[in-house]
Design a protein around this motif. Structure first.
Motif, PDB file in Angstrom:
ATOM      1  N   TYR B 195       0.839  -1.210   0.000  1.00 18.54           N
ATOM      2  CA  TYR B 195       0.000   0.000   0.000  1.00 18.54           C
ATOM      3  C   TYR B 195       0.873   1.259   0.000  1.00 18.54           C
ATOM      4  O   TYR B 195       0.555   2.248  -0.657  1.00 18.54           O
ATOM      5  N   ALA B 196       1.962   1.196   0.766  1.00 18.52           N
ATOM      6  CA  ALA B 196       2.853   2.366   0.845  1.00 18.52           C
ATOM      7  C   ALA B 196       3.414   2.697  -0.534  1.00 18.52           C
ATOM      8  O   ALA B 196       3.455   3.863  -0.947  1.00 18.52           O
ATOM      9  N   PHE B 197       3.819   1.647  -1.257  1.00 18.34           N
ATOM     10  CA  PHE B 197       4.360   1.867  -2.609  1.00 18.34           C
ATOM     11  C   PHE B 197       3.269   2.411  -3.521  1.00 18.34           C
ATOM     12  O   PHE B 197       3.508   3.346  -4.303  1.00 18.34           O
ATOM     13  N   ILE B 198       2.068   1.853  -3.415  1.00 16.16           N
ATOM     14  CA  ILE B 198       0.957   2.321  -4.273  1.00 16.16           C
ATOM     15  C   ILE B 198       0.663   3.795  -3.993  1.00 16.16           C
ATOM     16  O   ILE B 198       0.594   4.611  -4.912  1.00 16.16           O
ATOM     17  N   ILE B 199       0.518   4.144  -2.721  1.00 14.14           N
ATOM     18  CA  ILE B 199       0.143   5.530  -2.376  1.00 14.14           C
ATOM     19  C   ILE B 199       1.184   6.524  -2.896  1.00 14.14           C
ATOM     20  O   ILE B 199       0.857   7.501  -3.572  1.00 14.14           O
ATOM     21  N   THR B 200       2.452   6.258  -2.605  1.00 14.40           N
ATOM     22  CA  THR B 200       3.490   7.231  -2.974  1.00 14.40           C
ATOM     23  C   THR B 200       3.727   7.268  -4.481  1.00 14.40           C
ATOM     24  O   THR B 200       3.808   8.347  -5.070  1.00 14.40           O
ATOM     25  N   LEU B 231      -6.658   0.855  -6.228  1.00 16.52           N
ATOM     26  CA  LEU B 231      -5.541  -0.095  -6.295  1.00 16.52           C
ATOM     27  C   LEU B 231      -5.264  -0.756  -4.944  1.00 16.52           C
ATOM     28  O   LEU B 231      -4.886  -1.925  -4.883  1.00 16.52           O
ATOM     29  N   ILE B 232      -5.458   0.013  -3.867  1.00 19.65           N
ATOM     30  CA  ILE B 232      -5.266  -0.561  -2.521  1.00 19.65           C
ATOM     31  C   ILE B 232      -6.260  -1.714  -2.308  1.00 19.65           C
ATOM     32  O   ILE B 232      -5.901  -2.790  -1.830  1.00 19.65           O
ATOM     33  N   LEU B 233      -7.518  -1.487  -2.685  1.00 18.43           N
ATOM     34  CA  LEU B 233      -8.532  -2.525  -2.482  1.00 18.43           C
ATOM     35  C   LEU B 233      -8.273  -3.739  -3.387  1.00 18.43           C
ATOM     36  O   LEU B 233      -8.479  -4.882  -2.966  1.00 18.43           O
ATOM     37  N   CYS B 234      -7.791  -3.482  -4.612  1.00 19.52           N
ATOM     38  CA  CYS B 234      -7.441  -4.601  -5.504  1.00 19.52           C
ATOM     39  C   CYS B 234      -6.281  -5.389  -4.900  1.00 19.52           C
ATOM     40  O   CYS B 234      -6.313  -6.631  -4.863  1.00 19.52           O
ATOM     41  N   ALA B 235      -5.266  -4.659  -4.436  1.00 21.54           N
ATOM     42  CA  ALA B 235      -4.095  -5.314  -3.847  1.00 21.54           C
ATOM     43  C   ALA B 235      -4.492  -6.084  -2.584  1.00 21.54           C
ATOM     44  O   ALA B 235      -3.947  -7.167  -2.318  1.00 21.54           O
ATOM     45  N   TYR B 237      -7.279  -7.635  -1.996  1.00 19.70           N
ATOM     46  CA  TYR B 237      -7.864  -8.918  -2.416  1.00 19.70           C
ATOM     47  C   TYR B 237      -6.756  -9.887  -2.875  1.00 19.70           C
ATOM     48  O   TYR B 237      -6.741 -11.052  -2.488  1.00 19.70           O
ATOM     49  N   ILE B 238      -5.836  -9.366  -3.687  1.00 18.15           N
ATOM     50  CA  ILE B 238      -4.781 -10.239  -4.237  1.00 18.15           C
ATOM     51  C   ILE B 238      -3.896 -10.806  -3.122  1.00 18.15           C
ATOM     52  O   ILE B 238      -3.624 -12.009  -3.081  1.00 18.15           O
ATOM     53  N   VAL B 239      -3.509  -9.946  -2.185  1.00 16.58           N
ATOM     54  CA  VAL B 239      -2.653 -10.413  -1.078  1.00 16.58           C
ATOM     55  C   VAL B 239      -3.397 -11.424  -0.216  1.00 16.58           C
ATOM     56  O   VAL B 239      -2.842 -12.464   0.168  1.00 16.58           O
ATOM     57  N   ALA B 240      -4.659 -11.141   0.038  1.00 14.34           N
ATOM     58  CA  ALA B 240      -5.463 -12.073   0.849  1.00 14.34           C
ATOM     59  C   ALA B 240      -5.543 -13.425   0.155  1.00 14.34           C
ATOM     60  O   ALA B 240      -5.389 -14.481   0.783  1.00 14.34           O
ATOM     61  N   GLN B 241      -5.767 -13.383  -1.135  1.00 16.21           N
ATOM     62  CA  GLN B 241      -5.880 -14.618  -1.915  1.00 16.21           C
ATOM     63  C   GLN B 241      -4.560 -15.399  -1.922  1.00 16.21           C
ATOM     64  O   GLN B 241      -4.549 -16.618  -1.805  1.00 16.21           O
TER      65      GLN B 241
END
Lengths: 248, 244
Positions: B195-200, B231-235, B237-241
């Motif tokens: 998330y940190a990478f996505i936000i920045t 993108l945070i919400l997509c990520a 889901y992917i990480v959870a999966q």
């Protein structure tokens, strides 16, 4: 010396520069003039590499800038100083840090040496006791002077000034013009000034290039411009009543 | 259009993550960004964390309490939710709003006021100078903020649970300590880095390619928040999966 050869630049389908060639000699103040949309700013941006040219060459003392990649352009870029229309000072840095920026980034000078250089540059543009101030605390004229100080900090061989007088009162404009002229002479810099201020052109223009519809329409000195029979140039230069009367 | 932006984003990141011209100069910028992103966001993260934990605790108590289920389960659920979802994801969504919009508007303003042009004329790798310190500061400070957020959320859950009379302090602590699975902590921390990478990076991308004036800077800032959140919400889901 800067030489440009057959510079062409288009944005989408619009051809902004239609093959411009010119030579700008060392130690002279070269003025690029022209109406709005004539391609002045695009030409300058192509020359400093902010826009890539579609074709043509930009030669800095015979080194073709357009053929170089980002890394290889750095040595030439270190020889370029630029004063931007809105000064483009870094908001988050003090005046001192603005002027010191390139020194910090590209040199291994000690702090006191850098400070001396900053103070020299600020004194050269007649600014004192502003080192710790931030750009937001400065007037328009002071910002321009800090912009010039920053541009000359690395001892450039080439100085670009984009609309140096825009937004300034006539008196401050003269101060800025004189500074540009003095610095050009003193350090033997190739200076290119993009302007539509005819007072500046008449005062400091050693060589004048007039752009019209993306082409070089006329080139000459500030003495020649007063007696030209080029209709488009006459219309541009003597647009104001004052200049029209002067022409008569 | 999507591939056009993806390509531009990848090229920008390639330029941003190049070897810096002068490390000593970049360290100062990284430290400054760490203060801005980390210390500057501590207040809001603390407040939302306490309330996230409190709400989770109170609502879990409302939904789950029966004679068949031990009340200590509330502590366990609050802990797991805080570590796995609330602190990393909700925290990141809040940080996308605060830090992301700040990054996009800061870089966007530099673009429209020609400050980025000034850097480029000097020969400075502008994506490197402007974006690299923000990414480094983000991926170091946001996970730290998430750790603080997890702690405060668990504490907030305990305080709210005890004050509402849903369970005793001992039951809550027992629940918090019960059956801890390391995987959820790993997943939570992996999420916080991503998330940190996505936000920045996404916010920097939106700011860097701003053109126009004040209106466009505002639009870039809004787009940075919206795209980062999606993108945070997509990520998430992917990480959870992948990890659970």
């Amino acid at each position: 010396m800067i030489e440009i050869k057959d510079i062409k630049k288009s944005f989408d389908d619009k051809e902004v520069l239609k093959g411009i060639s010119a030579t700008f000699k060392s130690g002279s103040c070269n003025m690029i003039i022209g109406g709005s949309g004539s391609g002045k700013t695009t030409l300058i941006k192509c020359m400093v590499g902010l826009h890539e040219v579609d074709s043509g060459e930009v030669l800095y003392d015979d080194r073709d800038f357009t053929k170089l990649n980002f890394e290889d352009r750095i040595p030439i870029r270190k020889e370029i100083g630029m004063l931007f229309q809105g000064s483009a000072l870094f908001d988050s840095l003090s005046v001192q840090d603005n002027v010191m920026f390139a020194l910090n980034m590209f040199t291994d000078m000690g702090h006191s040496e850098k400070l001396d250089r900053v103070n020299f540059c600020l004194n050269r543009v007649n600014l004192e006791n502003v080192n710790k101030k931030f750009p937001a605390e400065l007037s328009g004229g002071m910002k321009k002077r800090v912009g010039i100080a920053r541009a000359i900090a690395m001892n450039p061989k080439y100085l670009y000034c984009d609309e140096p007088n825009s937004g300034l009162d006539p008196k401050t404009s003269i101060v800025i013009d004189n500074l540009i002229q003095e610095i050009t002479d003193e350090f033997n810099i190739t200076t290119i000034v993009n302007t539509h201020d005819m007072n500046s052109v008449m005062e400091i223009g050693d060589n004048i290039v007039f752009l019209h519809q993306g082409q070089k329409w006329w080139e000459g000195s500030n003495k020649e411009i007063k007696h030209t029979d080029n209709p488009e140039l006459n219309e541009f230069v003597f647009a104001s009543k004052h200049f029209k009367e002067m022409q008569k | 259009m999507l591939f056009y932006h993806l390509g531009k984003y990848v090229l920008l990141m390639k330029a941003a993550l190049k070897r810096p011209e002068k490390w000593s100069f970049y360290w100062k910028e990284i430290a400054r960004e760490m203060v801005s992103i980390g210390v500057g966001s501590l207040g809001i993260i603390s407040i939302i964390s306490i309330f996230m934990g409190a709400v989770t605790s109170v609502q879990t108590a409302f939904q789950l309490i029966s004679n068949l289920i031990s009340s200590s389960v509330i502590g366990q659920i609050t802990r797991d939710n805080s570590i796995l979802e609330l602190s990393p994801t909700i925290g990141a969504l809040v940080l996308a709003g605060k830090t992301g919009s700040n990054i996009a508007s800061q870089i966007g303003t530099m673009r429209v006021t020609e400050q980025i042009d000034a850097l480029e004329v000097m020969g400075v790798n502008s994506p490197g100078y402007l974006i690299f310190p923000k990414i480094i500061a983000g991926v170091t400070m946001i996970p730290l903020l998430v750790i603080i957020s997890i702690t405060l959320s668990i504490v907030g859950g305990g305080v709210a649970g005890v004050l509402s009379g849903a369970l005793s302090q001992t039951d809550y602590i027992t629940g918090v300590q019960a059956e801890f699975n390391n995987t959820i902590l790993v997943a939570g921390m992996v999420k916080s880095f991503i998330y940190a990478f996505i936000i920045t990076s996404v916010s920097a991308y939106q700011g860097f390619y701003t053109s126009g004036g004040a209106l466009e800077v505002g639009e870039s800032s809004t787009r940075a928040v919206v795209v980062s959140c999606i993108l945070i919400l997509c990520a998430d889901y992917i990480v959870a999966q992948l990890l659970l």
